[in-house]
Design a protein around this motif. Sequence first.
Motif, mmCIF file in Angstrom:
data_model
loop_
_atom_site.group_PDB
_atom_site.id
_atom_site.type_symbol
_atom_site.label_atom_id
_atom_site.label_comp_id
_atom_site.label_asym_id
_atom_site.label_seq_id
_atom_site.Cartn_x
_atom_site.Cartn_y
_atom_site.Cartn_z
ATOM 1 N N PRO A 1 -7.251 38.552 12.927
ATOM 2 C CA PRO A 1 -8.516 37.905 13.284
ATOM 3 C C PRO A 1 -8.397 37.173 14.617
ATOM 4 O O PRO A 1 -7.373 36.523 14.889
ATOM 5 C CB PRO A 1 -8.755 36.912 12.137
ATOM 6 C CG PRO A 1 -7.919 37.401 11.011
ATOM 7 C CD PRO A 1 -6.737 38.068 11.625
ATOM 8 N N ASP B 1 -10.569 34.804 15.519
ATOM 9 C CA ASP B 1 -11.047 33.440 15.326
ATOM 10 C C ASP B 1 -9.844 32.498 15.182
ATOM 11 O O ASP B 1 -8.929 32.752 14.387
ATOM 12 C CB ASP B 1 -11.924 33.362 14.069
ATOM 13 C CG ASP B 1 -12.424 31.957 13.809
ATOM 14 O OD1 ASP B 1 -13.340 31.512 14.516
ATOM 15 O OD2 ASP B 1 -11.880 31.297 12.887
ATOM 16 N N GLU C 1 -9.115 31.065 11.637
ATOM 17 C CA GLU C 1 -8.541 32.057 10.726
ATOM 18 C C GLU C 1 -7.099 32.370 11.094
ATOM 19 O O GLU C 1 -6.231 32.496 10.216
ATOM 20 C CB GLU C 1 -9.381 33.334 10.757
ATOM 21 C CG GLU C 1 -10.767 33.192 10.149
ATOM 22 C CD GLU C 1 -11.503 34.513 10.116
ATOM 23 O OE1 GLU C 1 -10.853 35.548 9.864
ATOM 24 O OE2 GLU C 1 -12.724 34.518 10.359
ATOM 25 N N ARG D 1 -4.909 29.579 9.971
ATOM 26 C CA ARG D 1 -4.681 29.602 8.512
ATOM 27 C C ARG D 1 -3.616 30.639 8.146
ATOM 28 O O ARG D 1 -2.776 30.407 7.275
ATOM 29 C CB ARG D 1 -5.990 29.904 7.778
ATOM 30 C CG ARG D 1 -6.889 28.692 7.609
ATOM 31 C CD ARG D 1 -7.993 28.953 6.593
ATOM 32 N NE ARG D 1 -8.980 29.886 7.096
ATOM 33 C CZ ARG D 1 -10.052 29.526 7.802
ATOM 34 N NH1 ARG D 1 -10.255 28.253 8.094
ATOM 35 N NH2 ARG D 1 -10.916 30.429 8.221
ATOM 36 N N ASN E 1 -7.591 23.009 15.199
ATOM 37 C CA ASN E 1 -6.798 24.019 14.501
ATOM 38 C C ASN E 1 -5.503 24.319 15.245
ATOM 39 O O ASN E 1 -4.486 24.658 14.628
ATOM 40 C CB ASN E 1 -7.606 25.314 14.356
ATOM 41 C CG ASN E 1 -8.764 25.162 13.402
ATOM 42 O OD1 ASN E 1 -8.586 24.971 12.209
ATOM 43 N ND2 ASN E 1 -9.980 25.213 13.938
#
Length: 379
Positions: A271, A273, A276, A279, A322
């Motif tokens: 991904p 993003d 994401e 994560r 993030n």
Amino acid sequence: MLSTGHYLILSSLSRNGPESRSELASRLGMSKAAISSLVRDLLKQEILCEQAPVHGSGRPSVPLAVRAEAAWFIGISLQNDPAIVVLTDLHGTVHDRMELPRHADLETCVTSLCDAIAHLRKGLRSARGHVSGVGMALPGFVANDRQTCLACAALGWRDVDIGGLLSKRTGLPTWIENDANALILGEQLFGALRGSPDFSVIFISNGIGCANIVNGRLLRGYAGGAGEMSHAPIVTDMAHALPCRCGNRGCLETVASLLAIGNAARRAGLPTDIAELARLAAGAHPEALSILHHAGASMGLATAHLIQLIDPSHVVVMLDPNLRDGIYGHALQRETESHILRRPASRGMIHFRDFEPDSFACGAASLAARYFIFGPDGV
């Protein structure tokens, strides 16, 4: 009309926070009678206000502060699309904002921005006061007069007197600045490090920007390009160096920016993003970990180079939370600390800050606020 003495008082209160008349006299080397006369003028014009008395062993001390509502400013960011236009007070607080398409066509851009400024001014006049000036932040090179955009690849501009055009159309004094420079000038005027004479700011977005305050002043460089770490080479093995939009290969931006991270994730079938990808890395996905670690470590190495060259007291790094809280941020911090010479409090030099959409526009507004506080020189 304010005098040099008035500006000295405003400058001191802006840099150091509320102070009494006696404290101002001592700091500025002026007599109490002179300070009292100047303060009386500023109170009468409602630029300063008196705060609650502070009681000590002697007579109560009355701190003076700059009134937030004493002046209002428009800040424009052309750093990205959409463009952002904000209305701030003299403390840098945003009271109103607009988003509008960022137009490359000069006439369309100026007309659109003038309409937005008129809208914000209309709302302000009915409630609080009037606008004192306009500032603009854009991704490109800006002349030392802070009126002319020398070159902006994102908009295709070259030698454009955008400051003069806006000033003529709106009737408001207008200043423009490179986006990273506007960001650090806003930090210097309104941020937590406003008392520090030497610090740097880095922002990590689709591109990477950097600016430096040295001895209390913005470090501009000979052609206004100081701080362009985004296009400093970080990959020396040309077999693995990716092409950069500047025409070179192996630039920091091709490795450590959000765009570079997204491109690396796409090539790996992951991904694009950031949330994401972060994560996945937090879950120990090997390729996601590798991509973010490599990007963060490259950014940390570049930050170490900056520290060795400039020797700031602090480095503010603005980035996506993030990235900050994951392997990217840890690698950045670790790589920076492992490549700088040991110095007092070196472990506390890096200050992570969330990257806010309005940061550039607020920095732009501070360009105009500086002239209100510091006078014609805008220092």
